[in-house]
Design a protein around this motif. Structure first.
Motif, PDB file in Angstrom:
ATOM      1  N   UNK A 126      82.959  11.943 -38.506  1.00 31.35           N
ATOM      2  CA  UNK A 126      82.171  12.056 -37.278  1.00 31.35           C
ATOM      3  C   UNK A 126      80.898  11.215 -37.373  1.00 31.35           C
ATOM      4  N   UNK A 127      80.245  11.275 -38.527  1.00 29.98           N
ATOM      5  CA  UNK A 127      79.015  10.500 -38.717  1.00 29.98           C
ATOM      6  C   UNK A 127      79.317   9.006 -38.670  1.00 29.98           C
ATOM      7  N   UNK A 128      80.431   8.599 -39.249  1.00 28.21           N
ATOM      8  CA  UNK A 128      80.807   7.177 -39.225  1.00 28.21           C
ATOM      9  C   UNK A 128      81.112   6.719 -37.797  1.00 28.21           C
ATOM     10  N   UNK A 129      81.799   7.558 -37.045  1.00 33.60           N
ATOM     11  CA  UNK A 129      82.111   7.213 -35.650  1.00 33.60           C
ATOM     12  C   UNK A 129      80.832   7.116 -34.822  1.00 33.60           C
ATOM     13  N   UNK A 130      79.919   8.046 -35.025  1.00 36.32           N
ATOM     14  CA  UNK A 130      78.641   8.012 -34.299  1.00 36.32           C
ATOM     15  C   UNK A 130      77.837   6.773 -34.668  1.00 36.32           C
ATOM     16  N   UNK A 131      77.837   6.420 -35.937  1.00 38.68           N
ATOM     17  CA  UNK A 131      77.109   5.226 -36.386  1.00 38.68           C
ATOM     18  C   UNK A 131      77.721   3.968 -35.775  1.00 38.68           C
ATOM     19  N   UNK A 132      79.039   3.895 -35.760  1.00 35.94           N
ATOM     20  CA  UNK A 132      79.709   2.725 -35.181  1.00 35.94           C
ATOM     21  C   UNK A 132      79.423   2.617 -33.686  1.00 35.94           C
ATOM     22  N   UNK A 133      79.456   3.741 -32.997  1.00 27.36           N
ATOM     23  CA  UNK A 133      79.172   3.729 -31.555  1.00 27.36           C
ATOM     24  C   UNK A 133      77.735   3.298 -31.289  1.00 27.36           C
ATOM     25  N   UNK A 134      76.810   3.814 -32.076  1.00 28.58           N
ATOM     26  CA  UNK A 134      75.396   3.460 -31.892  1.00 28.58           C
ATOM     27  C   UNK A 134      75.162   1.979 -32.173  1.00 28.58           C
ATOM     28  N   UNK A 135      75.795   1.465 -33.211  1.00 24.96           N
ATOM     29  CA  UNK A 135      75.646   0.037 -33.527  1.00 24.96           C
ATOM     30  C   UNK A 135      76.270  -0.819 -32.424  1.00 24.96           C
ATOM     31  N   UNK A 136      77.406  -0.379 -31.889  1.00 26.13           N
ATOM     32  CA  UNK A 136      78.045  -1.114 -30.801  1.00 26.13           C
ATOM     33  C   UNK A 136      77.181  -1.154 -29.560  1.00 26.13           C
ATOM     34  N   UNK A 137      76.602  -0.024 -29.218  1.00 27.78           N
ATOM     35  CA  UNK A 137      75.709   0.051 -28.059  1.00 27.78           C
ATOM     36  C   UNK A 137      74.506  -0.864 -28.258  1.00 27.78           C
ATOM     37  N   UNK A 138      73.946  -0.834 -29.444  1.00 26.88           N
ATOM     38  CA  UNK A 138      72.796  -1.681 -29.743  1.00 26.88           C
ATOM     39  C   UNK A 138      73.158  -3.159 -29.591  1.00 26.88           C
ATOM     40  N   UNK A 139      74.302  -3.538 -30.117  1.00 26.48           N
ATOM     41  CA  UNK A 139      74.735  -4.941 -30.019  1.00 26.48           C
ATOM     42  C   UNK A 139      74.951  -5.357 -28.564  1.00 26.48           C
ATOM     43  N   UNK A 140      75.552  -4.496 -27.761  1.00 34.56           N
ATOM     44  CA  UNK A 140      75.775  -4.811 -26.350  1.00 34.56           C
ATOM     45  C   UNK A 140      74.459  -4.965 -25.599  1.00 34.56           C
ATOM     46  N   UNK A 160      74.912   8.400 -44.328  1.00 36.31           N
ATOM     47  CA  UNK A 160      74.597   8.403 -45.765  1.00 36.31           C
ATOM     48  C   UNK A 160      74.473   9.830 -46.294  1.00 36.31           C
ATOM     49  N   UNK A 161      73.868  10.710 -45.501  1.00 31.81           N
ATOM     50  CA  UNK A 161      73.744  12.112 -45.918  1.00 31.81           C
ATOM     51  C   UNK A 161      75.117  12.770 -46.004  1.00 31.81           C
ATOM     52  N   UNK A 162      75.974  12.488 -45.033  1.00 30.88           N
ATOM     53  CA  UNK A 162      77.324  13.066 -45.051  1.00 30.88           C
ATOM     54  C   UNK A 162      78.102  12.545 -46.263  1.00 30.88           C
ATOM     55  N   UNK A 172      80.228  13.490 -51.686  1.00 27.66           N
ATOM     56  CA  UNK A 172      80.255  13.212 -53.123  1.00 27.66           C
ATOM     57  C   UNK A 172      79.919  14.457 -53.927  1.00 27.66           C
ATOM     58  N   UNK A 173      78.892  15.170 -53.499  1.00 29.31           N
ATOM     59  CA  UNK A 173      78.501  16.400 -54.201  1.00 29.31           C
ATOM     60  C   UNK A 173      79.609  17.443 -54.137  1.00 29.31           C
ATOM     61  N   UNK A 174      80.220  17.544 -52.982  1.00 32.18           N
ATOM     62  CA  UNK A 174      81.321  18.492 -52.817  1.00 32.18           C
ATOM     63  C   UNK A 174      82.479  18.131 -53.741  1.00 32.18           C
ATOM     64  N   UNK A 175      82.823  16.836 -53.789  1.00 29.83           N
ATOM     65  CA  UNK A 175      83.893  16.392 -54.697  1.00 29.83           C
ATOM     66  C   UNK A 175      83.537  16.690 -56.144  1.00 29.83           C
TER      67      UNK A 175
END
Length: 122
Positions: free
Chosen positions: A5-19, A82-84, A89-92
């Motif tokens: 979810x965090x990766x998808x949100x980051x990708x969407x935010x970066x896409x919006x910024x680029x547009x 990054x936090x997720x 990693x900690x969970x693993x």
């Protein structure tokens, strides 16, 4: 799941910024092109051209503001990613440690069981 979810949100935010940056650049190009024109036939034509360029410039300014907001959102989304990832990693690591502890306990139980069997044979 949280990492996805965090990766998808980051990708969407970066896409919006680029547009928004592309729209801002295109608006700047339009303003530059219309500002360079010298083909107005009358004062009314010149007034319309100036009004148009002022309107596009206002849109460019609004877009620049939205691009800054999108950049902040992108940065926040990347920080959340990054936090997720760190939590993942900690969970693993915790899961691996727990499995190892369980394996050691099982080995200890098996060793104790084997020792009791051997002792009972004596």
């Amino acid at each position: 799941m949280e990492k996805r979810k965090a990766a998808a949100a980051a990708a969407a935010a970066r896409g919006t910024h680029a547009k928004l940056l592309a729209l801002q650049d295109r608006s700047s190009e339009i303003v530059a092109l219309y500002s360079a024109r010298r083909d107005s036939a009358s004062g009314a034509d010149l007034a319309r051209q100036l009004q148009f360029t002022a309107g596009v410039e206002a849109i460019r300014g609004d877009t620049a503001g939205e691009a800054r907001k999108a950049e902040r959102s992108s940065q926040a989304s990347m920080a959340a990613l990054r936090m997720a990832e760190r939590r993942h990693e900690l969970s693993d690591r915790n899961l691996a440690e727990q499995r190892r502890a369980e394996e050691l306990q099982a080995e200890h139980r098996e060793g104790a069981h084997l020792a009791r069997k051997l002792k009972s044979r004596d």
